[in-house]
Write a protein that holds these residues in place. Structure first.
Motif, PDB file in Angstrom:
ATOM      1  N   LEU A 163       0.827  -1.200   0.000  1.00 45.10           N
ATOM      2  CA  LEU A 163       0.000   0.000   0.000  1.00 45.10           C
ATOM      3  C   LEU A 163       0.864   1.253   0.000  1.00 45.10           C
ATOM      4  O   LEU A 163       2.004   1.241   0.463  1.00 45.10           O
ATOM      5  CB  LEU A 163      -0.928   0.012   1.216  1.00 45.10           C
ATOM      6  N   SER A 164       0.303   2.335  -0.539  1.00 52.03           N
ATOM      7  CA  SER A 164       1.005   3.614  -0.526  1.00 52.03           C
ATOM      8  C   SER A 164       1.214   4.067   0.920  1.00 52.03           C
ATOM      9  O   SER A 164       0.583   3.555   1.855  1.00 52.03           O
ATOM     10  CB  SER A 164       0.198   4.655  -1.291  1.00 52.03           C
ATOM     11  N   ASP A 165       2.100   5.040   1.092  1.00 50.30           N
ATOM     12  CA  ASP A 165       2.405   5.517   2.451  1.00 50.30           C
ATOM     13  C   ASP A 165       1.150   6.048   3.142  1.00 50.30           C
ATOM     14  O   ASP A 165       0.922   5.778   4.332  1.00 50.30           O
ATOM     15  CB  ASP A 165       3.474   6.607   2.391  1.00 50.30           C
ATOM     16  N   ASP A 166       0.333   6.827   2.409  1.00 56.14           N
ATOM     17  CA  ASP A 166      -0.898   7.371   2.998  1.00 56.14           C
ATOM     18  C   ASP A 166      -1.855   6.257   3.390  1.00 56.14           C
ATOM     19  O   ASP A 166      -2.463   6.286   4.473  1.00 56.14           O
ATOM     20  CB  ASP A 166      -1.582   8.321   2.011  1.00 56.14           C
ATOM     21  N   ALA A 167      -2.010   5.274   2.498  1.00 45.48           N
ATOM     22  CA  ALA A 167      -2.926   4.165   2.777  1.00 45.48           C
ATOM     23  C   ALA A 167      -2.409   3.309   3.923  1.00 45.48           C
ATOM     24  O   ALA A 167      -3.180   2.866   4.788  1.00 45.48           O
ATOM     25  CB  ALA A 167      -3.113   3.317   1.516  1.00 45.48           C
ATOM     26  N   ALA A 168      -1.090   3.068   3.960  1.00 46.56           N
ATOM     27  CA  ALA A 168      -0.501   2.268   5.042  1.00 46.56           C
ATOM     28  C   ALA A 168      -0.691   2.952   6.388  1.00 46.56           C
ATOM     29  O   ALA A 168      -0.987   2.298   7.398  1.00 46.56           O
ATOM     30  CB  ALA A 168       0.978   2.030   4.761  1.00 46.56           C
ATOM     31  N   ASN A 169      -0.528   4.260   6.410  1.00 44.86           N
ATOM     32  CA  ASN A 169      -0.740   5.000   7.650  1.00 44.86           C
ATOM     33  C   ASN A 169      -2.188   4.875   8.119  1.00 44.86           C
ATOM     34  O   ASN A 169      -2.455   4.687   9.317  1.00 44.86           O
ATOM     35  CB  ASN A 169      -0.389   6.473   7.438  1.00 44.86           C
ATOM     36  N   HIS A 170      -3.129   4.949   7.168  1.00 45.84           N
ATOM     37  CA  HIS A 170      -4.542   4.852   7.528  1.00 45.84           C
ATOM     38  C   HIS A 170      -4.884   3.451   8.029  1.00 45.84           C
ATOM     39  O   HIS A 170      -5.559   3.295   9.055  1.00 45.84           O
ATOM     40  CB  HIS A 170      -5.398   5.193   6.310  1.00 45.84           C
ATOM     41  N   VAL A 171      -4.403   2.439   7.305  1.00 43.65           N
ATOM     42  CA  VAL A 171      -4.720   1.051   7.679  1.00 43.65           C
ATOM     43  C   VAL A 171      -3.987   0.642   8.952  1.00 43.65           C
ATOM     44  O   VAL A 171      -4.569   0.034   9.859  1.00 43.65           O
ATOM     45  CB  VAL A 171      -4.366   0.088   6.521  1.00 43.65           C
ATOM     46  N   GLY A 172      -2.691   0.967   9.028  1.00 38.16           N
ATOM     47  CA  GLY A 172      -1.874   0.502  10.154  1.00 38.16           C
ATOM     48  C   GLY A 172      -2.025   1.321  11.416  1.00 38.16           C
ATOM     49  O   GLY A 172      -2.128   0.770  12.514  1.00 38.16           O
ATOM     50  N   ARG A 173      -2.080   2.663  11.281  1.00 38.61           N
ATOM     51  CA  ARG A 173      -2.103   3.522  12.464  1.00 38.61           C
ATOM     52  C   ARG A 173      -3.516   3.934  12.889  1.00 38.61           C
ATOM     53  O   ARG A 173      -3.837   3.941  14.071  1.00 38.61           O
ATOM     54  CB  ARG A 173      -1.271   4.785  12.209  1.00 38.61           C
ATOM     55  N   VAL A 174      -4.344   4.311  11.890  1.00 35.86           N
ATOM     56  CA  VAL A 174      -5.679   4.813  12.214  1.00 35.86           C
ATOM     57  C   VAL A 174      -6.648   3.664  12.484  1.00 35.86           C
ATOM     58  O   VAL A 174      -7.302   3.612  13.534  1.00 35.86           O
ATOM     59  CB  VAL A 174      -6.215   5.717  11.077  1.00 35.86           C
ATOM     60  N   LEU A 175      -6.744   2.736  11.530  1.00 28.76           N
ATOM     61  CA  LEU A 175      -7.676   1.616  11.688  1.00 28.76           C
ATOM     62  C   LEU A 175      -7.109   0.488  12.548  1.00 28.76           C
ATOM     63  O   LEU A 175      -7.860  -0.352  13.036  1.00 28.76           O
ATOM     64  CB  LEU A 175      -8.063   1.062  10.311  1.00 28.76           C
ATOM     65  N   MET A 195      -5.478  -2.153  11.722  1.00 31.54           N
ATOM     66  CA  MET A 195      -5.800  -3.466  11.183  1.00 31.54           C
ATOM     67  C   MET A 195      -4.582  -4.372  11.261  1.00 31.54           C
ATOM     68  O   MET A 195      -3.435  -3.910  11.360  1.00 31.54           O
ATOM     69  CB  MET A 195      -6.294  -3.339   9.739  1.00 31.54           C
ATOM     70  N   SER A 196      -4.824  -5.667  11.213  1.00 33.17           N
ATOM     71  CA  SER A 196      -3.736  -6.629  11.384  1.00 33.17           C
ATOM     72  C   SER A 196      -3.767  -7.686  10.284  1.00 33.17           C
ATOM     73  O   SER A 196      -4.702  -7.749   9.463  1.00 33.17           O
ATOM     74  CB  SER A 196      -3.829  -7.297  12.757  1.00 33.17           C
ATOM     75  N   ILE A 233     -12.835  -3.160  -8.580  1.00 30.57           N
ATOM     76  CA  ILE A 233     -12.492  -3.352  -7.178  1.00 30.57           C
ATOM     77  C   ILE A 233     -11.690  -4.639  -7.039  1.00 30.57           C
ATOM     78  O   ILE A 233     -11.841  -5.571  -7.840  1.00 30.57           O
ATOM     79  CB  ILE A 233     -13.738  -3.399  -6.263  1.00 30.57           C
ATOM     80  N   TYR A 234     -10.845  -4.677  -6.022  1.00 26.53           N
ATOM     81  CA  TYR A 234      -9.966  -5.816  -5.792  1.00 26.53           C
ATOM     82  C   TYR A 234     -10.076  -6.252  -4.333  1.00 26.53           C
ATOM     83  O   TYR A 234      -9.452  -5.634  -3.457  1.00 26.53           O
ATOM     84  CB  TYR A 234      -8.516  -5.445  -6.112  1.00 26.53           C
ATOM     85  N   PRO A 235     -10.875  -7.277  -4.044  1.00 28.30           N
ATOM     86  CA  PRO A 235     -10.889  -7.806  -2.679  1.00 28.30           C
ATOM     87  C   PRO A 235      -9.476  -8.266  -2.312  1.00 28.30           C
ATOM     88  O   PRO A 235      -8.772  -8.866  -3.128  1.00 28.30           O
ATOM     89  CB  PRO A 235     -11.856  -8.993  -2.765  1.00 28.30           C
ATOM     90  N   ALA A 236      -9.048  -7.971  -1.095  1.00 29.68           N
ATOM     91  CA  ALA A 236      -7.679  -8.301  -0.699  1.00 29.68           C
ATOM     92  C   ALA A 236      -7.625  -8.672   0.772  1.00 29.68           C
ATOM     93  O   ALA A 236      -8.523  -8.341   1.551  1.00 29.68           O
ATOM     94  CB  ALA A 236      -6.750  -7.118  -0.985  1.00 29.68           C
ATOM     95  N   ARG A 237      -6.533  -9.365   1.126  1.00 33.48           N
ATOM     96  CA  ARG A 237      -6.302  -9.767   2.516  1.00 33.48           C
ATOM     97  C   ARG A 237      -4.931  -9.250   2.933  1.00 33.48           C
ATOM     98  O   ARG A 237      -3.944  -9.417   2.207  1.00 33.48           O
ATOM     99  CB  ARG A 237      -6.370 -11.288   2.657  1.00 33.48           C
ATOM    100  N   ILE A 238      -4.874  -8.633   4.105  1.00 30.69           N
ATOM    101  CA  ILE A 238      -3.618  -8.095   4.613  1.00 30.69           C
ATOM    102  C   ILE A 238      -2.669  -9.239   4.971  1.00 30.69           C
ATOM    103  O   ILE A 238      -3.037 -10.166   5.693  1.00 30.69           O
ATOM    104  CB  ILE A 238      -3.860  -7.202   5.836  1.00 30.69           C
ATOM    105  N   THR A 239      -1.451  -9.176   4.439  1.00 33.61           N
ATOM    106  CA  THR A 239      -0.444 -10.197   4.735  1.00 33.61           C
ATOM    107  C   THR A 239       0.658  -9.674   5.650  1.00 33.61           C
ATOM    108  O   THR A 239       1.402 -10.451   6.247  1.00 33.61           O
ATOM    109  CB  THR A 239       0.194 -10.713   3.436  1.00 33.61           C
TER     110      THR A 239
END
Length: 245
Positions: free
Chosen positions: A20-32, A34-35, A49-55
């Motif tokens: 993920l881009s830096d902005d998206a990673a910050n949102h997913v990792g720090r704000v949300l 998510m794991s 759209i692309y369904p995806a799973r965080i690895t």
């Protein structure tokens, strides 16, 4: 729980994994917060759209496995190019956000004689980037999978002189047409001009007439610039687009 929608700035077609881009990673990792193993939905602006799973999920780096690809078109059949004279404070950000939610395809920020905003070149570039991020966030929220473009800031007269086949519209309190009495909209859509808080000068109004703009009336009341743009876009989508379908 709603699966978070995340924009990816590069094409995801034929991709198996992505970082993920830096902005998206910050949102997913720090704000949300998510794991690994949690689901997200990615989109790359291609109307897919692309369904995806965080690895991998860290505070700075987030990676995901792409699980599929699906064409999901949420775009209106009416194309709208908004020419918005820059407004002060957070009004411009509000206009960008809400017009994207309402289906605008392109936004061009404009300078006019009565524009009360002054920006140096460096600040202009930062503002464009900021408004583009707001447009992306609005797409993530409202479900659009094609991201509207925020064009560089232009002088009003230069934007008015452009010809792309679209029907040119300008709000005016003494206009003869209302939106519901407009002539047929061409396939190229609508080019909608919205002035600043102080409105357009007489010289600018005369110029729009020379450039083929049709003046339209939007009710009996005088609206603030941010209200006028959203009201006009909504009315256009009701009569010619997909709002209310």
């Amino acid at each position: 729980m709603r699966i978070p929608r995340i924009y990816h700035p590069e094409s995801l077609e034929n991709q198996i994994q992505c970082r993920l881009s830096d902005d998206a990673a910050n949102h997913v990792g720090r704000v949300l917060r998510m794991s690994e193993g949690e689901q997200i939905e990615l989109f790359d602006g291609s109307n897919h759209i692309y369904p995806a799973r965080i690895t991998e999920a860290g505070k700075k780096i987030v990676k995901a496995e792409i699980l599929g690809r699906e064409f999901v078109d949420k775009e209106s059949n009416l194309k709208i190019h908004l020419g918005q004279v820059i407004s002060r404070g957070d009004r411009m950000e509000f206009t960008v956000q809400k017009s994207v939610e309402l289906g605008v395809n392109v936004i061009t920020p404009l300078w006019s004689e009565r524009c009360g905003v002054k920006l140096e070149t460096e600040r202009m570039d930062k503002k464009i980037q900021q408004w583009q991020k707001i447009a992306i966030a609005a797409c993530e929220q409202c479900g659009r999978n094609a991201v509207p473009k925020i064009r560089p800031i232009m002088k009003l007269q230069d934007w008015c002189a452009e010809n792309d086949g679209a029907l040119k519209l300008n709000l005016h309190p003494r206009a003869q047409y209302s939106i519901k009495t407009l002539p047929k909209i061409p396939p190229e859509g609508v080019r909608l001009l919205i002035g600043s808080e102080g409105g357009l000068s007489p010289q600018e109004i005369a110029q729009t007439e020379r450039q083929g703009f049709i003046e339209i009336l939007l009710g009996k009341r005088v609206l603030r610039t941010e209200t006028a743009s959203l009201a006009a876009i909504s009315a256009l989508q009701i009569y010619f687009g997909d709002l209310g379908e």
